[in-house]
Write a protein that holds these residues in place. Structure first.
Motif, PDB file in Angstrom:
ATOM      1  N   GLU A  27       3.387   1.403  -6.059  1.00 15.87           N
ATOM      2  CA  GLU A  27       3.765   1.317  -7.476  1.00 15.87           C
ATOM      3  C   GLU A  27       3.524  -0.062  -8.082  1.00 15.87           C
ATOM      4  OE1 GLU A  27       7.941   2.270  -7.759  1.00 15.87           O
ATOM      5  OE2 GLU A  27       8.544   0.265  -7.107  1.00 15.87           O
ATOM      6  N   SER A  28       2.936  -1.001  -7.317  1.00 15.45           N
ATOM      7  CA  SER A  28       2.680  -2.336  -7.863  1.00 15.45           C
ATOM      8  C   SER A  28       1.355  -2.862  -7.336  1.00 15.45           C
ATOM      9  CB  SER A  28       3.810  -3.302  -7.488  1.00 15.45           C
ATOM     10  OG  SER A  28       3.711  -3.683  -6.127  1.00 15.45           O
ATOM     11  N   PRO A  29       0.733  -3.820  -8.052  1.00 19.96           N
ATOM     12  CA  PRO A  29      -0.530  -4.396  -7.580  1.00 19.96           C
ATOM     13  C   PRO A  29      -0.410  -5.066  -6.216  1.00 19.96           C
ATOM     14  CG  PRO A  29      -0.242  -4.859  -9.907  1.00 19.96           C
ATOM     15  CD  PRO A  29       1.042  -4.262  -9.434  1.00 19.96           C
ATOM     16  N   GLN A  60       1.610  -4.214  -3.764  1.00 21.98           N
ATOM     17  CA  GLN A  60       1.608  -3.127  -2.789  1.00 21.98           C
ATOM     18  C   GLN A  60       0.187  -2.609  -2.574  1.00 21.98           C
ATOM     19  OE1 GLN A  60       4.447  -0.061  -3.843  1.00 21.98           O
ATOM     20  NE2 GLN A  60       6.034  -1.566  -4.313  1.00 21.98           N
ATOM     21  N   VAL A  76       6.015   1.369 -14.263  1.00 16.57           N
ATOM     22  CA  VAL A  76       6.877   0.272 -13.795  1.00 16.57           C
ATOM     23  C   VAL A  76       6.306  -1.077 -14.233  1.00 16.57           C
ATOM     24  CG1 VAL A  76       7.901   1.488 -11.851  1.00 16.57           C
ATOM     25  CG2 VAL A  76       5.705   0.366 -11.551  1.00 16.57           C
ATOM     26  N   PHE A 116       2.872  -1.732 -15.036  1.00 18.34           N
ATOM     27  CA  PHE A 116       1.463  -1.986 -14.758  1.00 18.34           C
ATOM     28  C   PHE A 116       0.634  -0.787 -15.219  1.00 18.34           C
ATOM     29  CE2 PHE A 116       4.060  -3.982 -11.437  1.00 18.34           C
ATOM     30  CZ  PHE A 116       3.757  -5.325 -11.653  1.00 18.34           C
ATOM     31  N   ASN A 132       7.338   0.609  -0.411  1.00 17.16           N
ATOM     32  CA  ASN A 132       8.707   0.116  -0.308  1.00 17.16           C
ATOM     33  C   ASN A 132       9.531   1.184   0.398  1.00 17.16           C
ATOM     34  OD1 ASN A 132      11.354  -1.109  -0.861  1.00 17.16           O
ATOM     35  ND2 ASN A 132      10.304  -2.266  -2.464  1.00 17.16           N
ATOM     36  N   LYS A 139      14.529   2.935  -3.707  1.00 19.52           N
ATOM     37  CA  LYS A 139      13.217   3.590  -3.672  1.00 19.52           C
ATOM     38  C   LYS A 139      13.342   4.954  -3.004  1.00 19.52           C
ATOM     39  CE  LYS A 139      11.426   0.044  -5.627  1.00 19.52           C
ATOM     40  NZ  LYS A 139      10.988   0.117  -7.033  1.00 19.52           N
ATOM     41  N   ASP A 170       6.348  -5.351   0.086  1.00 22.17           N
ATOM     42  CA  ASP A 170       6.530  -5.452  -1.357  1.00 22.17           C
ATOM     43  C   ASP A 170       7.315  -6.725  -1.603  1.00 22.17           C
ATOM     44  OD1 ASP A 170       6.549  -4.932  -4.049  1.00 22.17           O
ATOM     45  OD2 ASP A 170       8.188  -3.498  -3.973  1.00 22.17           O
ATOM     46  N   HIS A 177       6.208 -14.280 -14.314  1.00 22.00           N
ATOM     47  CA  HIS A 177       6.307 -13.014 -13.603  1.00 22.00           C
ATOM     48  C   HIS A 177       6.139 -11.891 -14.623  1.00 22.00           C
ATOM     49  CE1 HIS A 177       8.146  -9.630 -11.424  1.00 22.00           C
ATOM     50  NE2 HIS A 177       7.921 -10.323 -10.322  1.00 22.00           N
ATOM     51  N   ARG A 214       7.722  -9.313 -15.199  1.00 28.11           N
ATOM     52  CA  ARG A 214       8.967  -8.795 -15.772  1.00 28.11           C
ATOM     53  C   ARG A 214       9.815  -9.870 -16.456  1.00 28.11           C
ATOM     54  NH1 ARG A 214      12.685  -7.076 -12.861  1.00 28.11           N
ATOM     55  NH2 ARG A 214      12.033  -7.554 -10.731  1.00 28.11           N
ATOM     56  N   PRO A 233      -2.093  -9.763  -9.156  1.00 26.35           N
ATOM     57  CA  PRO A 233      -1.310 -10.622  -8.258  1.00 26.35           C
ATOM     58  C   PRO A 233      -1.998 -11.965  -8.052  1.00 26.35           C
ATOM     59  CG  PRO A 233      -1.606  -8.428  -7.320  1.00 26.35           C
ATOM     60  CD  PRO A 233      -2.513  -8.505  -8.496  1.00 26.35           C
TER      61      PRO A 233
END
Length: 367
Positions: free
Chosen positions: A12-14, A16, A40, A42, A117, A123, A143, A269, A271, A294
């Motif tokens: 769910e994230s770059p 990861q 989330v 991205f 995660n 999660k 993560d 960041h 967020r 990232p």
């Protein structure tokens, strides 16, 4: 999309995604399928650009609904209004679970599952995916520093021990069974998991650690030499309640003085709030540089390499120390425990890890 014996990565994230790509290369896997949760922070375009569509046998994107149910009726009363809201939340969760179950079912059975995660309570959908899709081996990729929390949870007997079910009526038991079958996430712990991690953690009995040494990203480092710039990586510590805004800004003010005379950039960041970034620029006078991927990707693939990389306890410090070796000096600025409002033990465990792994190019700095 049915793959009798492939590998499925749920992220769910770059960050990861980068670690999924490292795992794919490290284990020399073929027949690989990437499943990405959107929503989330991205975009799908960012994931597609980082992933490279040709490097995966299939790409699947999905989003989970998390809508707030506002309903209040004077006519029906508070009790019935609350029940209606509860039914609407249940239906939303039913739809979310059905969506993920359909994705899992489409794969049939797979050899390996890689999850971005595995935090208990946070999660649950990732745990549910692993409990729904038949597989041989489960891997957890990094993560950030969450892997330290996950490992601690795994080693904590009380967290892994199943809670006894309370006795109740037959009707109540049937209702629980129905919710477990159709609504709630199945977030039970796996008997055994494999950590593919950049952290040298001591895993619990039955689990296994395979060190991620970022061989793939190290091969991709461009020939660009370090610049004369200092990158300070922001963290959403105010937004997540680790520290009060005034103290965070005070630390940054001292860090700016520490690097006086240097060409320094603050890297927000994703967020961090716009209000906080505006204060960092306006009140403290930081120059801000934004990347949409990232920092590990920006430095290695795109060649945006500083001479010094700094932050508080950001996981990118550990990652870049592995990837870049002595090419870039890395500084982790220490946050005093008395200045934190929560997660004191967790933050201290990260600094302890950093201090145990300092070297010529990596140091912990106390202001």
């Amino acid at each position: 999309m049915r793959t009798p014996y492939g590998n499925v990565f749920l992220i769910e994230s770059p960050l990861q995604l980068l670690n999924a790509m490292e795992a794919k290369k490290y284990f020399e896997l073929v027949n690989n399928h990437l499943v990405v949760r959107l929503g989330v922070g991205f975009s799908q375009e960012l994931f597609e650009r980082l992933a490279g569509a040709d490097d995966w046998d299939s790409l699947c994107f999905f989003a989970l609904d998390n809508n707030t149910m506002d309903f209040e009726s004077r006519f029906l009363g508070k009790t019935i209004s609350n029940r209606i809201r509860g039914f609407r939340y249940d239906y939303q969760q039913y739809q979310n679970r059905k969506k993920l179950d359909n994705i899992a079912t489409s794969f049939g059975r797979v050899k390996n599952i890689f999850l971005g995660n595995y935090l208990a309570e946070w999660k649950q959908y990732m745990r549910h995916f692993a409990n729904t899709l038949p597989h041989e081996t489960l891997y957890i990729i990094d993560d950030g520093t969450d892997v330290i929390k996950i490992n601690d949870e795994r080693k904590n007997y009380l967290l892994r021990k199943a809670c006894p079910k309370e006795a109740g009526s037959i009707l109540g038991g049937l209702r629980r069974m129905w919710r477990q079958s159709y609504i709630e996430w199945n977030d039970n712990d796996a008997g055994t998991i494999n950590f593919f991690s950049a952290y040298d953690i001591e895993v619990g009995t039955g689990d296994r650690l395979i060190r991620n040494k970022y061989d793939y990203l190290r091969e991709m480092v461009t020939r660009a030499l370090p610049s004369d710039e200092v990158f300070f990586l922001g963290q959403c510590l105010v937004e997540d309640g680790y520290i009060k805004k005034e103290l965070y800004l005070e630390y940054l003010k001292k860090i700016k003085s520490y690097f006086a005379g240097e060409k320094m950039f603050y890297i927000p960041h994703p967020r961090e709030s716009i209000e906080m970034i505006d204060k960092i620029k306006g009140c403290l006078g930081f120059e801000v540089k934004c990347f949409d991927g990232p920092i590990e990707y920006e430095i290695t693939v795109k060649g945006n390499m500083p001479k010094i990389l700094a932050s508080f306890f950001c996981s990118a410090l550990q990652n870049c120390n592995i990837i870049l070796g002595h090419n870039v000096r890395i500084k982790a600025f220490y946050l005093a425990p008395e200045h934190l409002t929560r997660f004191h033990e967790f933050v201290q465990s990260i600094y302890t890890y950093f201090e145990n792994n300092t070297c010529e190019s990596f140091e912990v700095v106390t202001l």
